[in-house]
Design an enzyme around this catalytic site. Structure first.
Site, mmCIF file in Angstrom:
data_model
loop_
_atom_site.group_PDB
_atom_site.id
_atom_site.type_symbol
_atom_site.label_atom_id
_atom_site.label_comp_id
_atom_site.label_asym_id
_atom_site.label_seq_id
_atom_site.Cartn_x
_atom_site.Cartn_y
_atom_site.Cartn_z
ATOM 1 N N LYS A 194 11.726 32.168 -18.114
ATOM 2 C CA LYS A 194 11.061 30.881 -18.368
ATOM 3 C C LYS A 194 10.400 30.873 -19.751
ATOM 4 O O LYS A 194 10.439 29.865 -20.466
ATOM 5 C CB LYS A 194 10.021 30.623 -17.281
ATOM 6 C CG LYS A 194 10.670 30.362 -15.921
ATOM 7 C CD LYS A 194 9.644 30.457 -14.813
ATOM 8 C CE LYS A 194 10.258 30.150 -13.461
ATOM 9 N NZ LYS A 194 9.332 30.471 -12.362
ATOM 10 N N GLY A 291 8.822 24.830 -4.805
ATOM 11 C CA GLY A 291 8.841 23.946 -3.629
ATOM 12 C C GLY A 291 10.019 23.004 -3.753
ATOM 13 O O GLY A 291 10.273 22.478 -4.842
HETATM 14 N N1 LIG Z 1 13.275 26.734 -4.692
HETATM 15 C C1 LIG Z 1 12.397 26.397 -5.624
HETATM 16 O O1 LIG Z 1 11.220 26.181 -5.355
HETATM 17 C C2 LIG Z 1 12.846 26.278 -7.063
HETATM 18 C C3 LIG Z 1 11.915 25.983 -8.060
HETATM 19 C C4 LIG Z 1 12.335 25.816 -9.390
HETATM 20 C C5 LIG Z 1 13.674 25.989 -9.681
HETATM 21 N N2 LIG Z 1 14.556 26.307 -8.692
HETATM 22 C C6 LIG Z 1 15.973 26.471 -9.052
HETATM 23 O O2 LIG Z 1 16.745 25.514 -8.337
HETATM 24 C C7 LIG Z 1 18.050 26.050 -8.091
HETATM 25 C C8 LIG Z 1 18.364 25.951 -6.597
HETATM 26 O O3 LIG Z 1 17.403 26.702 -5.874
HETATM 27 P P1 LIG Z 1 17.327 26.639 -4.273
HETATM 28 O O4 LIG Z 1 16.049 27.299 -3.907
HETATM 29 O O5 LIG Z 1 17.602 25.272 -3.795
HETATM 30 O O6 LIG Z 1 18.566 27.595 -3.872
HETATM 31 P P2 LIG Z 1 19.235 27.760 -2.453
HETATM 32 O O7 LIG Z 1 18.349 27.256 -1.368
HETATM 33 O O8 LIG Z 1 19.743 29.165 -2.388
HETATM 34 O O9 LIG Z 1 20.524 26.765 -2.500
HETATM 35 C C9 LIG Z 1 21.635 27.016 -3.294
HETATM 36 C C10 LIG Z 1 22.731 26.001 -2.960
HETATM 37 O O10 LIG Z 1 23.801 26.196 -3.869
HETATM 38 C C11 LIG Z 1 25.001 26.447 -3.146
HETATM 39 N N3 LIG Z 1 25.805 27.463 -3.840
HETATM 40 C C12 LIG Z 1 25.385 28.664 -4.315
HETATM 41 N N4 LIG Z 1 26.407 29.320 -4.881
HETATM 42 C C13 LIG Z 1 27.485 28.529 -4.740
HETATM 43 C C14 LIG Z 1 28.851 28.642 -5.117
HETATM 44 N N5 LIG Z 1 29.311 29.740 -5.736
HETATM 45 N N6 LIG Z 1 29.671 27.611 -4.854
HETATM 46 C C15 LIG Z 1 29.243 26.517 -4.219
HETATM 47 N N7 LIG Z 1 27.963 26.341 -3.823
HETATM 48 C C16 LIG Z 1 27.107 27.338 -4.086
HETATM 49 C C17 LIG Z 1 24.568 26.975 -1.806
HETATM 50 O O11 LIG Z 1 25.606 26.741 -0.898
HETATM 51 P P3 LIG Z 1 25.529 27.161 0.653
HETATM 52 O O12 LIG Z 1 24.596 26.136 1.264
HETATM 53 O O13 LIG Z 1 26.930 26.993 1.140
HETATM 54 O O14 LIG Z 1 25.010 28.552 0.667
HETATM 55 C C18 LIG Z 1 23.292 26.158 -1.565
HETATM 56 O O15 LIG Z 1 23.631 24.909 -1.022
HETATM 57 C C19 LIG Z 1 18.022 27.483 -8.640
HETATM 58 O O16 LIG Z 1 18.555 27.503 -9.949
HETATM 59 C C20 LIG Z 1 16.536 27.819 -8.666
HETATM 60 O O17 LIG Z 1 16.218 28.805 -9.632
HETATM 61 C C21 LIG Z 1 14.195 26.455 -7.396
#
Ligand SMILES: NC(=O)c1ccc[n+]([C@@H]2O[C@H](COP(=O)([O-])OP(=O)(O)OC[C@H]3O[C@@H](n4cnc5c(N)ncnc54)[C@H](OP(=O)(O)O)[C@@H]3O)[C@@H](O)[C@H]2O)c1
Length: 410
Positions: A194, A291
């Site tokens: 970051k 979140g």
């Molecule tokens: N969570 C937070 O609070 C937060 C905060 C800031 C930034 N972020 C960023 O936001 C992004 C998403 O985070 P998240 O927490 O939502 O992640 P997550 O819950 O792990 O969800 C990832 C999603 O992407 C899909 N995916 C992953 N690899 C894939 C592939 N090779 N082909 C197709 N689909 C794929 C997954 O599919 P499946 O459902 O089939 O597994 C899932 O639906 C990340 O870059 C993270 O760093 C997250």
């Protein structure tokens, strides 16, 4: 003039996890508000997960791509393909930006499309927008951030309860503030990615992630926090990006702050970023750094900015060198034999390295004593040499422990 209603904006969503699912719901809830603000109603054109959707098909049916998959492979290729196909992209993926920023920005420029990533740093805090737009031509001197909520939660709890790191980490995992594998957060790697992004934008220079050194919080001892409290200090995992000697320094390390520092009151799983420049003095923004809904809200803000036609400045104007040796103040914790003359010897070693002491706490522990002090700012290399010299003192009972301190008064 045509009476036809403007066409909806078709959004291709890559990933429907924590953030993606919240984004899909928010998009549907706020579609009317987006239409009122931009004149175009958004609708989901398709969703890609590991078990549904096909990327090429979704791309063909979309006007704009929102990447919320995480990781760099295949996210990098999908984002590049989308931009080359003329689609603006919104992403929350800090690793993608930190590792492949040069390539992504170059392709965005060539293709003449926007790449927006507000949620990649400090989620809902609008720090990217502020640095790129409000301060886009301001000469920023320094950006200091608490950009990882997991570690801020752990350090706050350790300070409040006196519990050990491992115990508090388990509690953070139970509460959902830390992942099952917390290494990215607790080692400082997440914060480094970051800070590389913030430094690139603040100083208009490419920043290679491999040149951002980071330290984590795993070796912090509860008694360091207790002694520091007596000295009026609280501990944060800080990212610091600053101009130094014609170059820049970008680093992540645990650091003590005095009570008056704008980041000192930030407790729990929150983020805050402080920007310093002569033209703005100091501006600090704080809020939730993670979140699903909060991150999705920042993503939707980017979608609105794209539809409104605002173009952010993501120019790299110059290549600034990385300066490795910078001044810092330090907290120093020594366990020594409780004998006359020991304090004088420690003072001599520090004096020999031109390091002066700001404050000291001394405590007896059986036949030994603890000397805990804060030393004034000196070059880190000079402090490291003093620690090496101290480790040779025969009265030293355990390796010296030290932690950065921000001495600046606000
Ligand atoms: N969570 C937070 O609070 C937060 C905060 C800031 C930034 N972020 C960023 O936001 C992004 C998403 O985070 P998240 O927490 O939502 O992640 P997550 O819950 O792990 O969800 C990832 C999603 O992407 C899909 N995916 C992953 N690899 C894939 C592939 N090779 N082909 C197709 N689909 C794929 C997954 O599919 P499946 O459902 O089939 O597994 C899932 O639906 C990340 O870059 C993270 O760093 C997250």
């Amino acid at each position: 003039m045509s009476d036809e209603a403007p066409k909806p904006v078709r959004i291709g969503l890559l990933g429907r996890g924590n953030v993606g699912a919240a984004f899909a719901e928010l998009l549907s809830d706020r579609a009317g508000a987006v239409e009122a603000a931009t004149g175009r109603r958004p609708e989901l054109a398709g969703v890609l997960t590991r078990s549904e959707g096909d990327f090429s098909d979704i791309l063909a049916r979309s006007d704009l791509i929102v990447e919320l998959m995480g990781g760099t492979d295949p996210a990098r290729q999908y984002v590049l393909d989308a931009m080359r196909a003329g689609r603006p992209v919104v992403t929350a993926n800090k690793q993608l930006l930190a590792q492949h920023g040069d390539e992504l920005f170059a392709v965005a420029r060539e293709a003449g499309v926007q790449l927006r990533f507000e949620a990649a740093v400090a989620a809902v805090i609008p720090i990217i927008r502020t640095i790129q737009e409000s301060f886009g031509v301001t000469r920023i001197e320094k950006v200091v951030g608490i950009v990882n909520g997991t570690t801020n939660f752990i350090l706050s709890e350790m300070g409040a309860s006196g519990a050990a790191y491992g115990e508090v980490l388990k509690e953070a995992q139970r509460l959902g503030y830390a992942e099952a594998d917390p290494s990215d957060d607790v080692t400082g790697a997440d914060a480094a990615a970051k800070m590389a992004i913030l430094a690139r934008l603040a100083f208009h220079t490419p920043v290679d992630l491999t040149e951002v050194p980071y330290e984590g919080i795993e070796s912090i001892q509860p008694d360091d926090l207790a002694y520091a409290k007596e000295l009026g200090l609280s501990l944060k995992l800080l990212g610091v990006a600053e101009r130094r000697d014609g170059g820049i320094s970008v680093r992540v390390f645990p650091c003590f702050l005095y009570g008056g520092h704008p980041l000192a009151p930030i407790e729990g799983p929150f983020n805050a970023v402080m920007v310093e420049a002569p033209a703005i003095n100091e501006v600090t923004m704080s809020g939730p750094g993670a979140g699903g809904l909060q991150t999705a809200s920042a993503v939707l803000g980017d979608v609105v900015s794209i539809l409104a036609g605002d173009t952010p400045v993501h120019e790299t104007r110059t290549q600034l060198p990385i300066v490795a040796d910078v001044p810092s103040s330090f907290y120093l914790h020594l366990e020594v034999a409780d004998q006359p003359g020991v304090l004088a010897q420690v003072a001599t070693v520090l004096g020999d390295h031109e390091i002066s002491v700001k404050s000291v706490v001394q405590r007896g522990i059986g036949a030994d004593a603890r000397l805990v002090m804060v030393v004034h700012e000196c070059l880190e290399s000079r402090f490291a040499a003093a620690v090496r010299a101290l480790s040779e003192l025969e009265y030293l009972r355990a390796p010296a422990r030290y932690i950065h301190v921000v001495e600046e008064e606000f």
